[in-house]
Design an enzyme around this catalytic site. Sequence first.
Site, PDB file in Angstrom:
ATOM      1  N   HIS A  82      -9.605  -3.344  -0.533  1.00  0.00           N
ATOM      2  CA  HIS A  82     -10.273  -2.445  -0.025  1.00  0.00           C
ATOM      3  C   HIS A  82     -11.808  -2.833   0.170  1.00  0.00           C
ATOM      4  O   HIS A  82     -12.904  -2.083   0.280  1.00  0.00           O
ATOM      5  CB  HIS A  82     -10.361  -1.100  -0.744  1.00  0.00           C
ATOM      6  CG  HIS A  82      -9.046  -0.561  -0.785  1.00  0.00           C
ATOM      7  ND1 HIS A  82      -8.176  -0.218   0.295  1.00  0.00           N
ATOM      8  CD2 HIS A  82      -8.284  -0.416  -1.974  1.00  0.00           C
ATOM      9  CE1 HIS A  82      -7.161   0.208  -0.218  1.00  0.00           C
ATOM     10  NE2 HIS A  82      -6.839   0.408  -1.411  1.00  0.00           N
ATOM     11  N   HIS A 110      -3.912   2.765   2.250  1.00  0.00           N
ATOM     12  CA  HIS A 110      -2.799   1.664   2.099  1.00  0.00           C
ATOM     13  C   HIS A 110      -1.843   1.628   3.274  1.00  0.00           C
ATOM     14  O   HIS A 110      -0.555   1.213   2.997  1.00  0.00           O
ATOM     15  CB  HIS A 110      -2.255   1.840   0.702  1.00  0.00           C
ATOM     16  CG  HIS A 110      -3.206   2.020  -0.300  1.00  0.00           C
ATOM     17  ND1 HIS A 110      -3.502   3.559  -0.625  1.00  0.00           N
ATOM     18  CD2 HIS A 110      -3.668   1.372  -1.267  1.00  0.00           C
ATOM     19  CE1 HIS A 110      -4.138   3.536  -1.724  1.00  0.00           C
ATOM     20  NE2 HIS A 110      -4.560   2.185  -2.138  1.00  0.00           N
TER      21      HIS A 110
END
Lengths: 333, 333
Positions: free
Chosen positions: A57, A219
């Site tokens: 991320h 995700h």
Amino acid sequence: MKKIINDPKRVVDESVAGFALAHADLVRIETDPIFVVRADAPVAGKVGLVSGGGSGHEPLHAGYVGHGMLDAAVPGAVFTSPTPDPILAATKAVDGGAGVLHIVKNYTGDVLNFETAADLAAADGIEVRAVVTNDDVAVKDSLYTAGRRGVAGTVLVEKIAGASAQRGDTLDEVAGIAERVNANARSMGMALTPCTVPHAGEPSFTLADDEYELGIGIHGEPGRERLPLEPADAIVDRMLAPILEDLPFSSGDRVLLFVNGMGGTPQVELYIAYRRAAEALAEHGIEVARSLVGNYITSLEMQGFSLTLLKLDDEMVELWDAPVQTPALRWGR
Amino acid sequence: MKKIINDPKRVVDESVAGFALAHADLVRIETDPIFVVRADAPVAGKVGLVSGGGSGHEPLHAGYVGHGMLDAAVPGAVFTSPTPDPILAATKAVDGGAGVLHIVKNYTGDVLNFETAADLAAADGIEVRAVVTNDDVAVKDSLYTAGRRGVAGTVLVEKIAGASAQRGDTLDEVAGIAERVNANARSMGMALTPCTVPHAGEPSFTLADDEYELGIGIHGEPGRERLPLEPADAIVDRMLAPILEDLPFSSGDRVLLFVNGMGGTPQVELYIAYRRAAEALAEHGIEVARSLVGNYITSLEMQGFSLTLLKLDDEMVELWDAPVQTPALRWGR
């Protein structure tokens, strides 16, 4: 799988090593167990801020370690929570005697592992509080979450709570501001393409050539629905409506408008989305007082973006504007 | 083609409009003809800096408009040079009486159109100088270039020459420093994937699933060769060797190491590349004194990266470190 990597098993270790070399003026790393920490940690008398979670991320969270934001970030494997051990080590490393705040995105693994680390730290005499971010309005529960997911609002919590800690607020005060930012932030994401986790080697999901996923998780978890691709302005309107309803945001509010790239989205597209969002907010009588546009919480090379609105008050504006010196967010000193 | 756009023909106009809304504290736009200009332009007595070129490389160039860097940026259509008309208008808009420097990437269209605009500005009594960047060691001539292409070194020229202008240097001095940075910068790029120009609708080239293109240009032009995908460290070594030979860089040199993402590359991969580049430079006795890692000159959503080395002297370090306040590069005030 086409990636600029050596060994899928060494992606996080090598990347964090490169990160620490590139930003040695701001951060250092510990490697056993692995975490990233402010170069000058612990800062005596200051509340320490620790965040972390699965890698993939970036720049979240390591990119936000430095003056005025996080004291430490704990990277797990890609899309995998860090274990309690490095979270505990990071908590100890940033304890300057005023307590430590954990900023945790609401995913089951993260919440459990941060809780375990907090219990162990408390047994060592460190006062720990936690704020769990859950700004994603897309779904009620998700594949990895009981309750709403913590997404891009987390960046705003880290910046504003970081400024609160930096000016010398107490642990209660810093935790209170972090909770207030989370309570006033709402987000929604979308994706045009999946991403590929290095150790998996295959795309995390498939989307037809004419489809996008509305309400995607960071995700690649499913969102609200799959829709035929439509013009950017229509996508923005569809994302903004549930955000505006949820808090709700209303005419006269002042907001921070955050358009976040998922990693693989060209910047021209983010600004096209920003343009429509700003226009739509003006139509609702909502004032955009602060902005953030770019890749701040990503899903590897996923193409897509998220919209986040934060309802501002005077103190949040002051703390947002306060100096910050981190690898990924830097202004005002 | 999956993109977050409305009309392919309006990509640049809408994106620049969103950009101006998001960064109204730093820049404003003119729309007829279109260019981005410092909010406080013209700055009386300061040399004005103008750059520009085809869109699709964001944040280059509009992201570098602001205090201590560019005074204006002129965006063409995607991967298409701007015409002389907006370049001339931008030149006039930033003329504070001390002359204007054009920073031009070496592509035939850009060079011609900036020259035409400079001639017209001179006829209006504005002193204009130009520096043409050509830091790409990959190919001698290219699809769009006589001589070497101007690539990521351009960002370093804009920052360092921008700081020179900001401190009050004369046009000759600013142009001299810009030339010196260009002369001491060398770059090489690679790509894993192509990108799709919105008004074309198809990927700009094809690469097999196990291939990468070494020496790629920022418009997807061919580079040196296509090679089977190999580990990141091997790719970095293959890119670094011709860079080091070319200037040459040698033991004892101090450099700025710039790892630039092409737009669609996850940040973890950029830092894996940075790690090996830093390690390899240490093996050569070359000191990395400054670093830059991220998406600074892109090719839409292309996956890949470039390496740039700039041989530093004391003055360049001082100008690099000087305060800069732009949408994409910001520190130190």
